[in-house]
Design an enzyme around this catalytic site. Structure first.
Site, PDB file in Angstrom:
ATOM      1  N   ASN A 138       4.700  28.549  14.625  1.00  0.00           N
ATOM      2  CA  ASN A 138       3.704  28.034  13.690  1.00  0.00           C
ATOM      3  C   ASN A 138       3.930  26.522  13.615  1.00  0.00           C
ATOM      4  OD1 ASN A 138       2.174  27.280  11.511  1.00  0.00           O
ATOM      5  ND2 ASN A 138       3.051  28.762  10.081  1.00  0.00           N
ATOM      6  N   ARG A 175       0.478  30.858  15.824  1.00  0.00           N
ATOM      7  CA  ARG A 175      -0.481  30.758  14.739  1.00  0.00           C
ATOM      8  C   ARG A 175      -1.428  29.606  15.069  1.00  0.00           C
ATOM      9  NH1 ARG A 175      -0.175  27.514   9.219  1.00  0.00           N
ATOM     10  NH2 ARG A 175      -2.046  28.396   8.267  1.00  0.00           N
ATOM     11  N   HIS A 221      -6.131  31.791   5.841  1.00  0.00           N
ATOM     12  CA  HIS A 221      -5.132  32.790   5.406  1.00  0.00           C
ATOM     13  C   HIS A 221      -5.495  34.197   5.891  1.00  0.00           C
ATOM     14  CE1 HIS A 221      -3.849  30.302   1.600  1.00  0.00           C
ATOM     15  NE2 HIS A 221      -3.046  30.041   2.623  1.00  0.00           N
ATOM     16  N   ARG A 251      -4.291  20.820  -3.878  1.00  0.00           N
ATOM     17  CA  ARG A 251      -5.726  20.782  -3.539  1.00  0.00           C
ATOM     18  C   ARG A 251      -6.565  21.180  -4.741  1.00  0.00           C
ATOM     19  NH1 ARG A 251      -4.974  24.676   1.350  1.00  0.00           N
ATOM     20  NH2 ARG A 251      -3.469  23.501   2.554  1.00  0.00           N
ATOM     21  N   GLU A 279       3.069  36.997   7.449  1.00  0.00           N
ATOM     22  CA  GLU A 279       2.137  36.596   8.496  1.00  0.00           C
ATOM     23  C   GLU A 279       2.791  36.619   9.876  1.00  0.00           C
ATOM     24  OE1 GLU A 279       1.512  33.513   5.533  1.00  0.00           O
ATOM     25  OE2 GLU A 279      -0.407  33.135   6.518  1.00  0.00           O
TER      26      GLU A 279
END
Ligand code: ADP
Length: 411
Positions: free
Chosen positions: A7, A97, A186, A249, A393
């Site tokens: 990743n 990823r 996601h 965010r 994940e």
């Protein structure tokens, strides 16, 4: 099969070596043999690494590019004192990823030249994320010889969203010309958590009647509405900025604010981007931290802005939960995942407050005791069952990689 999961971010490389195959995955026995992280690539990088039964490694080193970071990861995995492999040739496949697959990649795929072109075509949609993902792929390809590579996209799970969920109320030509639509992110986490949730309910994930709402609450946060194993809607949009309030965010806001503030504060595009992505959310609201642990502690000590930040976070989530029960025409179950979802009972309780009307509630005792572990937290007999489901994940990336390399259909 030993799968290396990579990743790669703009200045980091996260990696795991996962042992998985069909039987291990079916039994839930596949797992990471080792995991690590190289941070701050481009300067004095920090390497962290741990493997089963070995002492953890923490080292700093000047690392200027991703390829060296991947080389160091392989070095740790094969190092006599802490490694779990004798030779890097034991790595049978690599799962990457990849953040953005646009409308082209609806499932995970084996990477060949054509797929690589397709991922590069998505650079425009994810200019910060896709390029380092490709750097990681090129590095691993150069360093690992013949091992097959698979791309697993954050967006692909949400490609089942219908047009009414993915189109914005903007001139249609912007969708046609520039791909301006909601993609969602996601996806790997929502897919993993929803499959696990189906299992906990004793249902198959693709049972057409199954209605699930999954909340991934980490540094980035998103919610998904999933029917019959297919994403119907999700809170992130064209970019991961939309939807819930996150660590730094903003989540949803009136788009006119951006234009207004750019004028008032004389901000350029880059500064406005940083304002919304790095200085907003929990950090911007509280002025204290982007970290939920710190904010809950500050709230408990009476810090009003910390309290307001957590309240805004929970209220936004509550609105999405109710909305997604509406989208699905009812919900069979809700899952909380991610660092906050798995570990913060207070946030879960504050987010579902008043949602009894749509069948969602948590039992205070069960909620308190579920910290970082899987478990049901709704009261006995609730119409929507609520669970904490730790996400993973990397494990799903490894499973997808195994299935594709073994020629099996997607799980
Ligand atoms: P990422 O999205 O980077 O993978 P995580 O899923 O690890 O991040 O989530 C990070 C968030 O989880 C942070 O806001 C952190 O404060 C929060 N978190 C982790 N542990 C706890 C805890 N025990 N209580 C409250 N929040 C927690």
């Amino acid at each position: 099969m030993k799968v290396l999961v990579l990743n790669c971010g703009s200045s980091s490389v996260k990696f795991q070596l996962v042992e998985t195959d069909e039987a291990l995955a079916a039994a839930g026995k596949d797992h990471a043999l080792a995991k690590g992280l190289v941070e701050n690539i481009g300067g004095a990088a920090m390497l962290r690494y741990e493997a089963e039964g070995k002492r953890p490694v923490r080292e700093t080193e000047e690392i200027l590019e991703h390829k060296i970071a991947v080389e160091r990861a392989l070095g740790l995995l094969t190092r006599g004192d802490v490694g779990v492999l004798r030779d890097r040739g034991e790595i049978e496949a690599v799962g990457h990823r990849v953040v953005h697959g646009g409308e082209r990649f609806k499932t995970s795929v084996r990477i060949d030249d054509e797929v690589l072109d397709g991922i590069e075509d998505c650079f425009e949609l994810a200019p910060l994320h896709n390029p380092p993902n490709v750097k990681g792929y090129r590095a691993a390809r150069d360093l690992l010889g013949a091992a097959p590579h698979v791309a697993v996209f954050d967006t692909s799970f949400h490609q089942t969203m219908p047009p009414e969920a993915f189109l914005y109320g903007l001139p249609y030509v912007l969708y046609q010309r520039h791909g301006i639509r909601r993609y969602g992110f996601h996806g790997t986490s929502h897919r993993f958590v929803s499959q696990r949730l189906a299992h906990l309910l004793g249902r198959t994930p693709d049972d057409p009647g199954l209605r699930l709402v999954t909340c991934h609450l980490g540094n980035g946060c998103s919610v998904a509405a999933i029917r019959g194993g297919r994403s119907q809607d999700t809170s992130m949009g064209f970019t991961p900025l939309e939807g819930l309030v996150m660590g730094t965010r903003s989540g949803d806001l009136d788009p006119a604010i951006v234009l207004h503030v750019m004028g008032k504060e004389e901000l350029g595009v880059g500064e406005a981007n940083a304002l919304l992505n790095k200085h907003s959310g929990l950090l911007g609201l509280s002025g204290v931290s982007n970290d939920m642990r710190t904010l809950l502690a500050a709230d408990a000590e009476g810090n009003e802005r910390a309290r307001a930040a957590v309240d805004v976070f929970c209220y936004r989530l509550r609105k999405y939960l109710a909305a997604y029960v509406g989208v699905l025409g009812g919900a069979d179950a809700v899952a909380f995942a991610g660092g906050i979802g798995e570990n913060a009972p207070a946030v879960r309780a504050r987010s579902v407050r008043g949602l009894d009307a749509v069948g969602i509630a948590v039992d205070p005792k069960r909620n308190e005791s579920a910290r970082g572990t899987e478990g049901e937290i709704s009261p006995e007999g609730a119409s929507a069952r609520v669970f904490v489901v730790p996400t993973n994940e990397e494990l799903l990336i490894a499973r997808d990689t195994y299935r594709i390399v073994a020629g099996l259909p997607p799980a």
